[in-house]
Design an enzyme around this catalytic site. Structure first.
Site, PDB file in Angstrom:
ATOM      1  N   LYS A 218       7.927  -1.661  -2.517  1.00 50.76           N
ATOM      2  CA  LYS A 218       7.414  -0.830  -1.420  1.00 50.76           C
ATOM      3  C   LYS A 218       8.558  -0.217  -0.611  1.00 50.76           C
ATOM      4  CE  LYS A 218       5.014   1.068   1.725  1.00 50.76           C
ATOM      5  NZ  LYS A 218       4.213   2.244   1.538  1.00 50.76           N
TER       6      LYS A 218
ATOM      7  N   GLU B 187      -0.944   9.030   5.023  1.00 51.10           N
ATOM      8  CA  GLU B 187      -1.856   9.502   6.055  1.00 51.10           C
ATOM      9  C   GLU B 187      -2.133  10.978   5.802  1.00 51.10           C
ATOM     10  OE1 GLU B 187      -0.230   8.518   9.912  1.00 51.10           O
ATOM     11  OE2 GLU B 187      -0.128   6.409   9.393  1.00 51.10           O
TER      12      GLU B 187
ATOM     13  N   GLY C  58      12.973  20.240   6.374  1.00 50.17           N
ATOM     14  CA  GLY C  58      12.123  20.273   7.564  1.00 50.17           C
ATOM     15  C   GLY C  58      12.829  19.724   8.778  1.00 50.17           C
TER      16      GLY C  58
ATOM     17  N   CYS D 285       6.112   4.806   8.903  1.00 50.36           N
ATOM     18  CA  CYS D 285       6.643   4.084   7.737  1.00 50.36           C
ATOM     19  C   CYS D 285       8.114   4.347   7.436  1.00 50.36           C
ATOM     20  CB  CYS D 285       5.789   4.387   6.511  1.00 50.36           C
ATOM     21  SG  CYS D 285       4.134   3.707   6.676  1.00 50.36           S
TER      22      CYS D 285
ATOM     23  N   GLU E  75       0.839  -1.197   0.000  1.00 50.65           N
ATOM     24  CA  GLU E  75       0.000   0.000   0.000  1.00 50.65           C
ATOM     25  C   GLU E  75       0.877   1.251   0.000  1.00 50.65           C
ATOM     26  OE1 GLU E  75      -3.304   0.455  -0.389  1.00 50.65           O
ATOM     27  OE2 GLU E  75      -2.565   2.501  -0.471  1.00 50.65           O
TER      28      GLU E  75
HETATM   29  N1  LIG Z   1       0.168   3.891   8.163  1.00 51.95           N
HETATM   30  C1  LIG Z   1       0.538   4.127   6.904  1.00 51.95           C
HETATM   31  O1  LIG Z   1       0.543   5.274   6.438  1.00 51.95           O
HETATM   32  C2  LIG Z   1       0.949   2.993   6.009  1.00 51.95           C
HETATM   33  C3  LIG Z   1       1.044   3.222   4.618  1.00 51.95           C
HETATM   34  C4  LIG Z   1       1.419   2.162   3.795  1.00 51.95           C
HETATM   35  C5  LIG Z   1       1.702   0.928   4.350  1.00 51.95           C
HETATM   36  N2  LIG Z   1       1.625   0.744   5.698  1.00 51.95           N
HETATM   37  C6  LIG Z   1       1.903  -0.604   6.232  1.00 51.95           C
HETATM   38  O2  LIG Z   1       0.667  -1.238   6.482  1.00 51.95           O
HETATM   39  C7  LIG Z   1       0.771  -2.075   7.640  1.00 51.95           C
HETATM   40  C8  LIG Z   1      -0.256  -1.652   8.665  1.00 51.95           C
HETATM   41  O3  LIG Z   1       0.032  -0.344   9.093  1.00 51.95           O
HETATM   42  P1  LIG Z   1      -0.974   0.511   9.987  1.00 51.95           P
HETATM   43  O4  LIG Z   1      -0.376   1.856  10.118  1.00 51.95           O
HETATM   44  O5  LIG Z   1      -2.350   0.383   9.434  1.00 51.95           O
HETATM   45  O6  LIG Z   1      -0.871  -0.300  11.375  1.00 51.95           O
HETATM   46  P2  LIG Z   1      -1.736  -0.117  12.690  1.00 51.95           P
HETATM   47  O7  LIG Z   1      -0.834  -0.415  13.812  1.00 51.95           O
HETATM   48  O8  LIG Z   1      -2.449   1.195  12.642  1.00 51.95           O
HETATM   49  O9  LIG Z   1      -2.852  -1.253  12.569  1.00 51.95           O
HETATM   50  C9  LIG Z   1      -2.606  -2.618  12.671  1.00 51.95           C
HETATM   51  C10 LIG Z   1      -3.868  -3.293  13.218  1.00 51.95           C
HETATM   52  O10 LIG Z   1      -3.712  -4.703  13.147  1.00 51.95           O
HETATM   53  C11 LIG Z   1      -4.355  -5.279  14.263  1.00 51.95           C
HETATM   54  N3  LIG Z   1      -3.894  -6.649  14.444  1.00 51.95           N
HETATM   55  C12 LIG Z   1      -2.705  -7.090  14.913  1.00 51.95           C
HETATM   56  N4  LIG Z   1      -2.662  -8.428  14.901  1.00 51.95           N
HETATM   57  C13 LIG Z   1      -3.854  -8.864  14.415  1.00 51.95           C
HETATM   58  C14 LIG Z   1      -4.412 -10.153  14.147  1.00 51.95           C
HETATM   59  N5  LIG Z   1      -3.732 -11.259  14.399  1.00 51.95           N
HETATM   60  N6  LIG Z   1      -5.656 -10.213  13.640  1.00 51.95           N
HETATM   61  C15 LIG Z   1      -6.355  -9.069  13.389  1.00 51.95           C
HETATM   62  N7  LIG Z   1      -5.887  -7.847  13.629  1.00 51.95           N
HETATM   63  C16 LIG Z   1      -4.640  -7.734  14.126  1.00 51.95           C
HETATM   64  C17 LIG Z   1      -4.000  -4.321  15.398  1.00 51.95           C
HETATM   65  O11 LIG Z   1      -4.878  -4.467  16.497  1.00 51.95           O
HETATM   66  C18 LIG Z   1      -4.143  -2.960  14.683  1.00 51.95           C
HETATM   67  O12 LIG Z   1      -5.443  -2.453  14.818  1.00 51.95           O
HETATM   68  C19 LIG Z   1       2.220  -1.937   8.115  1.00 51.95           C
HETATM   69  O13 LIG Z   1       2.988  -2.963   7.581  1.00 51.95           O
HETATM   70  C20 LIG Z   1       2.640  -0.606   7.544  1.00 51.95           C
HETATM   71  O14 LIG Z   1       4.027  -0.516   7.350  1.00 51.95           O
HETATM   72  C21 LIG Z   1       1.242   1.748   6.533  1.00 51.95           C
END
Ligand SMILES: NC(=O)c1ccc[n+]([C@@H]2O[C@H](COP(=O)([O-])OP(=O)(O)OC[C@H]3O[C@@H](n4cnc5c(N)ncnc54)[C@H](O)[C@@H]3O)[C@@H](O)[C@H]2O)c1
Length: 445
Positions: free
Chosen positions: A210, A158, A259, A266, A154
């Site tokens: 990624k 944010e 900045g 990330c 992805e």
């Molecule tokens: N936040 C960003 O901007 C972004 C952008 C691109 C990619 N990513 C990637 O996407 C992934 C998720 O990031 P995020 O920021 O959404 O993480 P996050 O920490 O906000 O959310 C992760 C969720 O997964 C849940 N979880 C954990 N174990 C679980 C399980 N066994 N079953 C069901 N739910 C479970 C947690 O409770 C939590 O709500 C990461 O690998 C991150 O690097 C994040």
């Protein structure tokens, strides 16, 4: 299509809500019961512009559901997205325990053909690991079911996540199964109607893509920050440099702002993870190590500027009241993970400063990290009362054109340390402020 999104954080929730909005039946799964209870009521929990109304609409239409019941979610859906966290381990590698747990849950409950989609950011080889984990669980059950693993990293940001997801620059799909890739292409078709932006490749290339994308963005940030440091030393202005180098189409004018260093959930962890992947494969990632080092210094740059200025003027830091505008690592998000504001605040607290902060949406998350070690205020002006200096960490729109007369009347000293270059140096001087920014000349530097 019937879809389960497992892990309902910043990525899973946005993906689930957006997929439901194009007519799919989406079940979002999370292990956090309290979170799921709030999500069911339409409370997005996180701050992301437009997400609450998107959720409300699709919950009402019964296209978007939330549950902790992973067994039913696996059984009832054909496309299973893994969107759980991959936080950094001590040695910089990505912690894959959440991803593997979900793979086990899938293997334990699979009841027919499934497309398993890795949306989490995962190191190269994770698709194979997920495939092996699911196969092992299936074998242990003495049953046989077909499934494919697709890598679909992805790229949303944010703060503009809904737009990024619905109008992506590109969709990366890694895998070898024509059946799975065609299901995925169909799922993404509504988002790429103007032109086909799907990049088909193997799993490993998708996984590297990624990390490579985040690593080059982090490199741009560290590069511009290093150039800013040079500009300050030699009396040049990074704004002139930025616009002039950006005019070269080979360089491009985007993402060149200096900045306070990169933060968030990330870039810091993904740069560390790709460096670790290199190391594990006998490759020293010298450039990215340097990117990290530059960033470490940059995240403390505002604290250093405060310390230098106070020392120059003979103002004691102990007991000095410092106002802070902006805590989140960037605007339009409440995400405080690895936010540079935390580094600066820690340094200043260690010097005995009293910190009063305001952020439009990130204060609840900041309180969880900093507790009552700093003061939190309801608006941008309240933090300024008797402040010896104002530090700006985040370029929220409301900080761009404040009432400077009011700012001046509230502060004890008219000194601003601006980590986002929000104002013009000469205008700030005219208004009587001592003004420090990043990479631009300052009388006091
Ligand atoms: N936040 C960003 O901007 C972004 C952008 C691109 C990619 N990513 C990637 O996407 C992934 C998720 O990031 P995020 O920021 O959404 O993480 P996050 O920490 O906000 O959310 C992760 C969720 O997964 C849940 N979880 C954990 N174990 C679980 C399980 N066994 N079953 C069901 N739910 C479970 C947690 O409770 C939590 O709500 C990461 O690998 C991150 O690097 C994040």
């Amino acid at each position: 299509m019937r879809i389960a999104v497992i892990g309902t954080g910043y990525v899973g929730l946005v993906a689930g809500a957006c997929f439901s909005d194009t007519g799919n039946q989406v079940t979002c799964v999370d292990i956090d019961e309290k979170k799921v209870a709030r999500l069911k009521k339409g409370d997005p929990i996180i701050y992301e512009p437009g997400l609450d109304s998107l959720m409300t609409r699709n919950i009402r239409e019964k296209r978007l559901m939330f549950t902790t019941d992973i067994k039913s979610a696996v059984k009832d859906n054909e496309v299973l997205f893994i969107a759980v966290g991959t936080p950094p381990e001590e040695d910089g590698s990505a912690d894959l325990s959440y991803v593997i747990q979900v793979a086990k849950d899938i293997g334990n409950n699979i009841n027919g053909y499934k497309v398993v989609v890795n949306k989490s950011t995962v190191p190269v080889g994770t698709a194979d690991l997920v495939r092996e984990t699911i196969s092992r669980e299936i074998q242990l059950r003495n049953v046989s079911f077909e499934f494919d693993v697709i890598s679909n990293p992805e790229f949303l940001k944010e703060g503009s996540a809904l737009d990024d997801f619905s109008k992506p620059d590109r969709v990366v799909l890694g895998g070898s199964s024509e059946k799975a890739l065609s299901i995925m292409s169909e799922l993404y078709a509504p988002y790429i109607r103007t032109n086909n932006r799907i990049h088909l490749m193997d799993n490993r290339s998708a996984e590297v893509t990624k990390y490579a994308a985040n690593a080059i963005l982090a490199t741009k940030i560290s590069f511009m920050n290093e150039m800013s440091g040079l500009c300050e030393k030699v009396g040049a202005d990074i704004d002139f440099v930025r616009t002039a180098i950006g005019a070269d189409s080979r360089i491009g004018n985007k993402f060149l702002f200096p900045g306070v260093g990169y933060g968030g959930s990330c870039f810091p962890k993904d740069v560390k993870a790709i460096v670790k992947t290199g190391k594990d494969n006998g490759l020293s990632m010298d450039l990215l190590n340097a990117v990290e080092e530059v960033n470490k210094k940059q995240k403390k740059i505002l604290a250093q500027k405060v310390i230098n200025y106070f020392a120059l003027k003979g103002i004691p830091l102990k007991g000095a009241r410092i106002a802070v505008w902006g805590l989140s690592f960037k605007p339009k998000t409440d995400d405080m993970r690895a936010a540079p504001s935390l580094d600066v605040i820690e340094v200043l607290l260690s010097k005995g400063c009293i910190i009063d902060a305001f952020d439009p949406v990130a204060m609840d998350n900041a309180k969880r990290i900093l507790g009552n070690r700093i003061g939190y205020h309801d608006n941008a002006y309240d933090v300024l009362k008797n402040a010896e200096a104002l530090i700006i960490h985040t370029e929220w729109n409301e900080f761009r054109t404040p009432d400077f007369d009011r700012v001046a009347s509230l502060m004890k000293r008219k000194v601003i340390f601006d980590g986002r270059n929000l104002y013009e140096s000469n205008k700030m001087k005219e208004k009587g402020f001592v003004y420090f920014s990043i990479g631009r000349p300052s009388d006091e530097q």
